[in-house]
Every structure is written in structure tokens, then in C-alpha cells.
Write a protein that holds these residues in place. Sequence first.
Motif, PDB file in Angstrom:
ATOM      1  N   GLY A 154      -2.847   0.140 -13.837  1.00 47.29           N
ATOM      2  CA  GLY A 154      -1.419  -0.037 -14.089  1.00 47.29           C
ATOM      3  C   GLY A 154      -1.116  -1.301 -14.868  1.00 47.29           C
ATOM      4  N   PRO A 155       0.126  -1.433 -15.337  1.00 45.32           N
ATOM      5  CA  PRO A 155       0.525  -2.604 -16.122  1.00 45.32           C
ATOM      6  C   PRO A 155       0.642  -3.850 -15.252  1.00 45.32           C
ATOM      7  CG  PRO A 155       2.409  -1.210 -15.701  1.00 45.32           C
ATOM      8  CD  PRO A 155       1.222  -0.458 -15.176  1.00 45.32           C
ATOM      9  N   PHE A 165       0.850  -1.186   0.000  1.00 47.78           N
ATOM     10  CA  PHE A 165       0.000   0.000   0.000  1.00 47.78           C
ATOM     11  C   PHE A 165       0.891   1.242   0.000  1.00 47.78           C
ATOM     12  CE2 PHE A 165      -2.256  -3.259   2.644  1.00 47.78           C
ATOM     13  CZ  PHE A 165      -3.101  -3.693   1.632  1.00 47.78           C
ATOM     14  N   GLY A 166       1.515   1.501  -1.154  1.00 45.84           N
ATOM     15  CA  GLY A 166       2.402   2.646  -1.282  1.00 45.84           C
ATOM     16  C   GLY A 166       3.764   2.440  -0.656  1.00 45.84           C
ATOM     17  N   ASP A 206       0.368   9.984 -12.727  1.00 51.00           N
ATOM     18  CA  ASP A 206       1.068   9.116 -11.787  1.00 51.00           C
ATOM     19  C   ASP A 206       0.415   9.172 -10.413  1.00 51.00           C
ATOM     20  OD1 ASP A 206       2.866   8.384 -13.710  1.00 51.00           O
ATOM     21  OD2 ASP A 206       4.379   9.855 -13.134  1.00 51.00           O
ATOM     22  N   LEU A 207       0.280   7.998  -9.775  1.00 50.58           N
ATOM     23  CA  LEU A 207      -0.189   7.958  -8.400  1.00 50.58           C
ATOM     24  C   LEU A 207       0.926   8.453  -7.480  1.00 50.58           C
ATOM     25  CD1 LEU A 207      -2.011   4.496  -8.192  1.00 50.58           C
ATOM     26  CD2 LEU A 207      -3.081   6.739  -8.028  1.00 50.58           C
ATOM     27  N   PRO A 208       0.555   9.179  -6.415  1.00 49.88           N
ATOM     28  CA  PRO A 208       1.604   9.641  -5.491  1.00 49.88           C
ATOM     29  C   PRO A 208       2.281   8.477  -4.762  1.00 49.88           C
ATOM     30  CG  PRO A 208      -0.593  10.137  -4.637  1.00 49.88           C
ATOM     31  CD  PRO A 208      -0.769   9.690  -6.052  1.00 49.88           C
ATOM     32  N   MET A 236       0.267  -1.011  -9.714  1.00 49.72           N
ATOM     33  CA  MET A 236      -0.750   0.038  -9.660  1.00 49.72           C
ATOM     34  C   MET A 236      -0.047   1.393  -9.568  1.00 49.72           C
ATOM     35  SD  MET A 236      -4.088  -0.129  -7.155  1.00 49.72           S
ATOM     36  CE  MET A 236      -4.059  -1.903  -7.179  1.00 49.72           C
ATOM     37  N   GLN A 237       0.130   2.057 -10.701  1.00 48.54           N
ATOM     38  CA  GLN A 237       0.963   3.273 -10.706  1.00 48.54           C
ATOM     39  C   GLN A 237       0.295   4.496 -11.304  1.00 48.54           C
ATOM     40  OE1 GLN A 237       3.773   1.130 -13.721  1.00 48.54           O
ATOM     41  NE2 GLN A 237       4.273   3.304 -13.888  1.00 48.54           N
TER      42      GLN A 237
END
Length: 883
Positions: free
Chosen positions: A170-171, A98-99, A219-221, A207-208
Amino acid sequence: MTSVNELRETFLSYFERQGHTRKPSAPLVPDNDPTLLFVNAGMVPFKNIFTGAETPFAPRAATSQKCVRAGGKHNDLDNVGYTARHHTFFEMLGNFSFGDYFKDDAIAFAWELVTKEFGLSKDRLLVTVYSEDKEAAQIWKKVAGLSDDRIIPISTSDNFWSMGDTGPCGPCSEIFFDHGDKIPGGPPGSPDEDGDRFIEIWNLVFMQYEQEANGTRKDLPKPSIDTGMGLERMAAVLQGVHNNYEIDLFQALIDAEEEVYRAKATGDQLASFRVIADHLRTSAFLIADGVTPSNEGRGYVLRRIMRRAMRHGHILGAREPMMHKLVGALTSEMGEAYPELGRAQPAIEAALEQEEARFQRTLGRGLALLDEATDGLGEGAELSGETAFRLYDTYGFPIDLTADILRGRGMSVDQAGFDTAMAEQKKAAREAWSGSGDTASQAVWFRVRDKIGATSFLGYAGTSDEGVLKAIVSDGEMRDEVAPGDCELVFDRTPFYAESGGQAGDHGEIHFASGARFIVRDVQKRAGDLHVHVGELTGGSVKLGDKAELVANAARRQRIRANHSATHLLHAALRNVLGPHVTQKGSLVEEDRLRFDFSHGGALSAAEIEAIEDEVNAVIRQNDEARIQTMAPDKAIEAGALALFGEKYGDEVRVLSMGQPLTDEKRPYSVELCGGTHVARTGDIAAFVITSEGGVSAGVRRIEAATGAEALAFLKGRAQVALDLSDTLKVPLKDVSRKVGSLMEERRNLERELAETKRKLAMGGGGGAAPSGPEEIGGFKLIARVADGVGGKDLRGLVDEAKGKLGSGIAVFIGVNEGKAAVAVGVTDDLTDKVSAVDLVRVAAAEVGGKGGGGRADMAQAGGPDGDKAEAALDAVRKSLAG
């Protein structure tokens, strides 16, 4: 060989060593996504964390998540049993960041786990990446040392994941295992990729990005990781088999099936064994998580799955409930990892047995209809949708069960026609409902609601208040003024509770400034939020705008509150004593009793009832404050409040917490969503006693109970019975139980002696005379007797004894009890080709007023209402034998 249980533990232990928090599987019924029937992927329980709606409980986690795909978009039901890897229930192993970490660590963890922990040769592995994800490809080359030809770029959405049209995405990168060139098929991305040689075993989602509504991505932070490894697929790889149904878990279940069904899992029967094994898991886990078979929603999906398995049991020869006998084998295999199976095993077994008994009764009739409808149709033909709907509507055949049966005959079903027939039925039902008198009477309340708005309920604070009369309805019509008589009144505000959530509406009185008095017999909710006071105006007329004092019966309200609060404590006690599979299925709270329906498969034992009563009374004695909080439903559920499946909640809900925990848990004893009225402290309930427990329907039990003065009266009544017995038996109260037991044993002995005396009399021809010899009729030896006072269940023993004495011959006994006759006929084995016991018993039965009779050629029984014709019946048998 690595067993399924070893594989699961190896995965979770590995990620624990990498700093991941091991989380238990979430229930199959999702509590964070109402759009899903069931949890169908490992990340579903963490969806709110990935979207940012919920704060992560830890930076990284690992789970083995229960999943079901059997409805909606994710529906593998038709393929189950016929392919190597389709299941309705499966376990998804997953590690999540989770990040915290991202691609480098995710790929490194995956490679180390599969090659070192699981020991797979890198020569049997290849990976795919999204074609634009050059970073992932480089990491794979660095970490795994794979050549370019074994890092396959995929340009399609197969390797790009998204949660929806907007949100995180995300990929992906997938790991494939090569089963070898003996299996047809090519690598992913090739023209032969649909073959079975190369099997995906793990999918890593990077997950980006955040997908915007306009199609752009940013872009996700905090990029995150979501992975999924199919436990069953990986077990097949590690155990050296190509088919998931050949792994140790399924083999153990299939071995149990072979014993239960007395059949072999070979040839054409193999698919049936696999269907039953898969559907057993799905059914058991759904029931353990509180789902019960029904005709709608999740319960309907469960019923479809259960009945499909039971249909395959029928194919294997089952003519009575069998599937429930497999639950023990499933618990042995999976109960350690999922303890809810053990806790709910009795409920699971009961639900399966009851559903199969019900299905067995309808299956024969439904199959006969299906045979009739397909008679003359050849392979490739299509069954009409109307017939398929009739099977569903009349005999309870889900459409996919009909399709499954037809599939075995090389036929199909007209799905569009079925959907049309279903839609027409629903339309007709709506029209019938909208034209009913009930709907006509309800229509007036929507007009009232539009005119005056909602009623303000003030009853949480007290039982009396002032209000202004806003609406009058008499004889189904809105009035401006009303004379004495029955009518229904609505005020702008009221302290009267309207019946809802199982709690009865308040009673009381309404006093108008004009001196008019209204007796409130009931309060109902109409048009959603109108509190309608139902009763009688006893003096003077009233008109719109009149002011009044509204006074609910405070003593009655208090008794109702005590009973309502007790239902919450009862619910918690049931879950603690019987298991978390228990969920509320309905309740009724009156002033003198409470009724509580709940999901459970069998009757409660005396010890369980006592334990439940003890828990509830222990919390009552705590005299703990009942705490009410108002919050959004999702926040309440996240905080641990128990919500009811299918219950509709508004934007805000009241959360009731009562009692201190009786174990080491930190949360209150009971936490539930409830809009009813409740006691201020648990001690206000005073006392709790269960007055009855019984079944309501398949898998649903009902408890009735009392609190306070009613509970005390019930207990006094029990005590008085004991005192009366003490006086009657002339023994001290403490010896009553022992004395009753002694008397019961004496009675059993006397009954045995009496039965033996009757048997001897019957064998001797009556009157205590020495046994008379057999008659000779038609070339046969015959013993024919009337046995006064001998019941039908005892006649068989007399017949068997007589046949033993005859060696070769016929025995006929007619027992006469309370004027009725029971007939039993026996024929020794050497004569059954000449004389049938069934034919003779029917001759005798006709004389005593009976019809028919049944059994075998060597033993048959019947009955009739005319016991005084017993001798005539014996004569009829003699005449028949004489020819």
C-alpha cells in the motif's frame, strides 16, 4: 527538553488512550520469520497478523520495538559513528491497526500527537504522499490544514510499501521536520533532498492492497495501518539538536565513556565515542535476548559489532577490557523500559569482558600484519582480498573491521578478492571433509536408507517389540548374512532410542527366532532416520529377513528418562533464577548423570544454585503428569514452547509440558520442543541435585547434576563427609561449620605470625641476631640477604622496608622455598640513574638458574630453580656493583 524515556512513554500512553493495546517489545531474534537475522522494523512481530496467518490479539496496538540493522540488506554498520542518524540498534515507535481504523484516523492520530502532545509547530512540518493517493492528500488538508505546497506527491517506490513480491502492500505518507535554512538541503522530491535540512520523523503505511503474482492488485478486505517513528530521530527534534548522538540518552553514555576511557569526546575521537555508544546498545540487547558471540550466524554479527566497538576503544587508549564497565550506565538509561537489561546485566558484562580480553590478545598481532601489508601504500590504495581474508581467518578480524581501520587511513579493501578467498576455503573444507574416513563410512548408510527406507521408532510406547532385520553392516560393508562378532543391524521397527538431542542411545538385547543373540551397546541415527543398533552378535549367524524380539534395558531407559526430563526443569529454573537470557547451548543425558550447557556470563553463586535446586525439586514433588502434544513447529512456538536457536525441526514436533507454575503465570512450568523420551510424571524423577557448575567457554556455563538414586548417593556422600569431620573434630554435627571456621582463623593467625618471624629473621640476617648494618660496595650501601621460607610475593615488602632504612642504597633479597629461589632487587630513587634494579636482578637470576627478570629501575623481580645457589647469587650482585 523531552527525554528519550518521556518521549517513549508519551507515545505509548497517547495510543493507549486511543484504544490501542500496549505490547512490550518482541525479542530481537524473530520467532516468526526465519529469513531475518534480527527484528529490523516495528511491524516484524506482527507479520503473521498482517498476512492473515495469525488471528489478531486485539484490533489495534502500539509498541516501542527494539530493532537491529547490522547484516544482510539492512546493514548500516559502516556508517555508524560517522553520520548523524545511522545506528545498528534503534527503537521504532509504532501504532498498528489490524483491519480496524484506516487513513482518516491514522493521519488524525499522527497530527494530534506531533503538534499537541509533542508541541511541534505545524510551520516546521510537511508531509509526503504517494502520487496516486489523492485520498491521503485530501485527508491531510482537512486534518492538518496544510497548503498544497507542503503536501508533496512522490511517484517512486519510496512512498509505496510492499512486504514482498506478493502479499499486502500500500501507499505511504511521511512526516518531515524542517531543521531550518541554516542546514543545507531541500524538501523531499527536490534535487537537494539528500541534504539534512528536512528529516523524516514518521512513516505511515496504508496497507490496502494484495499484490498478486501476475502483477495485479486487489483491495484487501480489511485495510490495515502500520506506522513507524524513529525514537532517536524524534528525540533529536524535541531536544533541539540535529545529531542523534547529541540526545540525552547518547550523551549519558558518552559521559560514562569519557570517565571509563579517560578521554574527551572531541575532535577525531568523537566518532569512536559514538561507535562505542551505539554498539554497546546493540551488543547488550542481543546478549540479553540470548545471542552469544561466535563465528557463525547471529553470533558472528554480534562478534563483529563488539569487536568494532572494542577497536575504537583501542583507539581511545584502552589496553585492557573496558567496554563492560559501561553496561551499568546503559541499564540506568534504558533498564526501566527494558527490564531484561537489568536481569541480564551480569551476563552482558561477562560476555563483553571475555570477548574484549580475547580480542586484545589478537589485536596487536593483526594490526602488525595490517601495518606490514599497507606499508608503502598511499591514500586511496586498496588492500588485497587475500590479506584481508588472512586477517579474518588467522586473527579473527571481521572484514568490516579491516575496512573500518583502512577507512581511517584513506584506503579500502578488495571485497571481491576477500569473497573469493572465503569461497576457496569453504570449498577446500568441503573436499577435505568429503574425503574423510568418516564420510566414507557414512556413505553406506545412505545406500541402506535408499534400499529399505526409514526405521519406525516405537519406543515412546514401551521398551520391547518385534522387528524384521532389514540391513546388516560389518566392516563398513552391507552384508546379507553375518557370523558372531561386532556388526551393526537395522530393523524395520525398533523400541531402541537412537542417540539424539543429547540423550544417550539405549542398551539392551535382541533375540532372534534362530536362537542367535545380539548385545546392543549403542544405537545411533544414520542417514537422518535409520536407527542403527551397534553391538556384538554372540551366538549363531543371522541373515536379512530374520525376525527378532528387540528388548531395550528398561531400568536404564527409566534412569535416562528421569535425567532428560530433569534437564527441561533445570532449563526453566535457570531462566527463572538467572533471567530469560539463559538459553540451552548443549546437553548430555546419560543413565547416571546429566550435563547442561547454557548461556550466562559468570559463575553461579551458592544462593543461585540452591534456588535452582529448590525450584526443580518443588516441581518434582508436584508429581504432575508430563503431557506430550504433536504439532507443527510454528504452532508450538506460538503456543509458548521454547525452541533452541539453530535446532532443525521437522514438519511435526513433540511438545513436552511439565509442572504447574510456581508463580502467577497461567502456562505450565516447562514447555519445550523435544523428541526424547520422558517420565510419565515429574515425581518419577524422585530427586535432583547439582553436582558441579563451571565455565565451558566465553559466556557459556555448564551444570552437571544427578537424579534419583544417584542424587541420593551424592547427598549421602556429602553427609558422610560432615559426619567424618564431626568425629575428627570431636564436636556435634551442627557445630562442624563453626569449628572449621575457628580452625581456619587460627591457621591464618599462625601464618601471619610465621610470616612476621620470617621477615624479622630476614631483616636481621638470620638466626635471631641483631640486624646487621648495610655493606659498602662500589660506593653504594647494600643490604643483601637470603630469606629462607619467604615466598616471592613477600619479598617486595622486605625490599621496601630495607630501602626505607637505607635512605640511599640497594636492597637484594633472595627467598628460598622447596629448593627454588625468588629474587627481588630494589634501588632507591636517587640512584636509579646510576644503577638499574632490572640489571641487578638478572645477574642474580643467572646464578640461580633463571633467565631474564623484569620490572622497573627501582624495583625488579626474577626467579630460578637452584635455591642452593642463593649466596652465590648475592656474591654475583656484589661483584657487579664493585665493578
